[in-house]
Write an enzyme that holds these catalytic residues in place. Sequence first.
Site, PDB file in Angstrom:
ATOM      1  N   CYS A 381       0.826  -1.218   0.000  1.00  0.00           N
ATOM      2  CA  CYS A 381       0.000   0.000   0.000  1.00  0.00           C
ATOM      3  C   CYS A 381       0.854   1.259   0.000  1.00  0.00           C
ATOM      4  CB  CYS A 381      -0.946  -0.007   1.190  1.00  0.00           C
ATOM      5  SG  CYS A 381      -0.121  -0.142   2.793  1.00  0.00           S
ATOM      6  N   HIS A 516      -1.651   0.216   7.604  1.00  0.00           N
ATOM      7  CA  HIS A 516      -2.223   0.557   6.303  1.00  0.00           C
ATOM      8  C   HIS A 516      -1.974   2.033   6.007  1.00  0.00           C
ATOM      9  CE1 HIS A 516      -4.452  -0.200   2.753  1.00  0.00           C
ATOM     10  NE2 HIS A 516      -5.563   0.457   3.102  1.00  0.00           N
ATOM     11  N   ASP A 537      -8.122   4.256  -1.754  1.00  0.00           N
ATOM     12  CA  ASP A 537      -7.556   3.109  -1.027  1.00  0.00           C
ATOM     13  C   ASP A 537      -6.908   2.164  -2.024  1.00  0.00           C
ATOM     14  OD1 ASP A 537      -6.936   0.991   0.619  1.00  0.00           O
ATOM     15  OD2 ASP A 537      -8.886   0.943   1.625  1.00  0.00           O
TER      16      ASP A 537
END
Length: 605
Positions: A381, A516, A537
Amino acid sequence: MPICEICSEDVASEAEMRTHLLLIHLENEMPCPFCSLSGVSYDELSLHINTAHAEMPSTSSVEGSVTHRGPACTENRGKRRTVTRKERHWAESLPPGTPSIQTLMPVAESSADASVGSVCGANSRPTTHSTESGTHTKNTKERQESLEEHVALKQKRLSSPLKEKLFPCPMCSLVCRDGLILQEHVELHLQEQTINEGAETDEVASASSMNTGAKRYGCPFCSLSFPDGLSLQEHVELHLENGAATGEERSSSDLTLARQLQEEEEEKRKQQEAKREAEEFKKLQKQFGMDGSGGYRKQIERNMERAVSRGNMVPTEFHRKRAELMESLATGMDDGKTRTPGLMGALCDYFRREPRDTAHVWLSADTDHYSSSAGDKGWGCGYRNFQMLLSSLHKQEPYNNVLSDIPIPNIPRVQALIEEAWKQGVDPAGASHYNNRIQGTRAWVGTTEIYSLFTSLSANARVVDFHKATGQGGTHPHLFDWVKQYFSQSATRNGRLSPRVVQTSLPPIYLQHQGHSRSVVGLEQKRNGSLCLLLFDPGCSPSEMARLLEQDTAVVTIAIRRMRKFPNHLKHQQYQVLVVEGLLTPEQKQRQIANSRTFQAERIP
């Protein structure tokens, strides 16, 4: 072994002798010594003698008459019954009114001796026939009357329903007729036992008092104890005189053993601590992708091999995709398969069409969305957010003039750029955390690694740390206020009232929390004053993000609903944001590299 003097029977003990006398001779069929009466009990015989033969001579007269008899009489006299001490004790336990054995036996024996003496006297000196005849007639008549009277009494007594009962002693072989006599006899047994036990108790108490005393002094070297301190001192001095050398050697040996045990325990503790730290370090390495299990390339190849084994991919397709992967890795550029462009324009059009309860909306500059792929799923991520931010900078001046030479890199290339930044001296503490190497790993990256990367690219990056919650329920209202101020600053500079929907020229914000990271591409303010963030996201697939490009308003509304994050949705303990605010001159870059050695994020509040 006792012998019965009446019947010459051998008896085992004196106690059995008493029972023998009572049952065989006294209680059983005893004959009258003066007449032919027999087959009666002791009480019946005693009554018979006292009534029928009350005028018989006493023991002394009988014995006197027998004294001068002949040899035969002397022989019978030697066999006379002698009353022993045991029999006297037994006779004392008989019921009151019963003639004792001391009275009865001599009379019986004397009578027997008298009869014997009369026989012997017939041989020694003659008597007249008339005298013997008269006496015999008289005695026969009296004996007949006594016998008839005794038989009548016996028949009367035997016809009575009451029968006597015998009471045996539970502690010896004595048998009594009366329960009271037996009770007194048993009490004598108990008194003797109590006396014996008391004597034993006194002996034990005496021995205990001699051994334990009021106060005893124990020897520290052995198990002995002494009544006074002087005796103990002399005893201890003997220990010291005889074993001084042995004690010193023993003390030295004990000290050495104690030190050895302490060293072994310390070494064992250190080993356990090192083992625990190694296990925790391995867990952290696995968590952050530093366990040597492979990086982006190996993960893609492993996923394709698994798909082939399951039958989801044919071998020809596997080799084709593997060739494309090797080509993309060789160029260092992202293949664009996870990229979704044109999303910011679609968002701007949507909010202009659907005002509803929205008061103001601020959007970032045009930004492409990059999703995680099979090669970086679960750990990539941070790299994907960097790609989003870089895609926005490429479309703006003056960033495009500096960063145009760096196209959107793939993940292995981003890892290489971070290592180059570390080599330039940016954030040496962060570099040591990864051991200066993240290529070929699945290492997670955050705001500090992206900060190092932008600094090496001469971009002025800024990191802000919201290290604790500032609202109720663990929320971060200061974070939302800071984002609003970031996006609305360009609209307030010109002094005019900002429209309801504003698309700024600012790049998106890199938002990081534990586990995250996402990209903030806008802020929405409701009519009631509440704020919500609009997030890209990396975990959303390209197909999901493509719904924002649909013409159906309902589909777009559902997609935007997933992008909205209100304060109640962000409750992690700590958040960090990174923004790019212009470019760095070479002097500023060197200064920022130097400052990164003691890098600390700006903390709010």
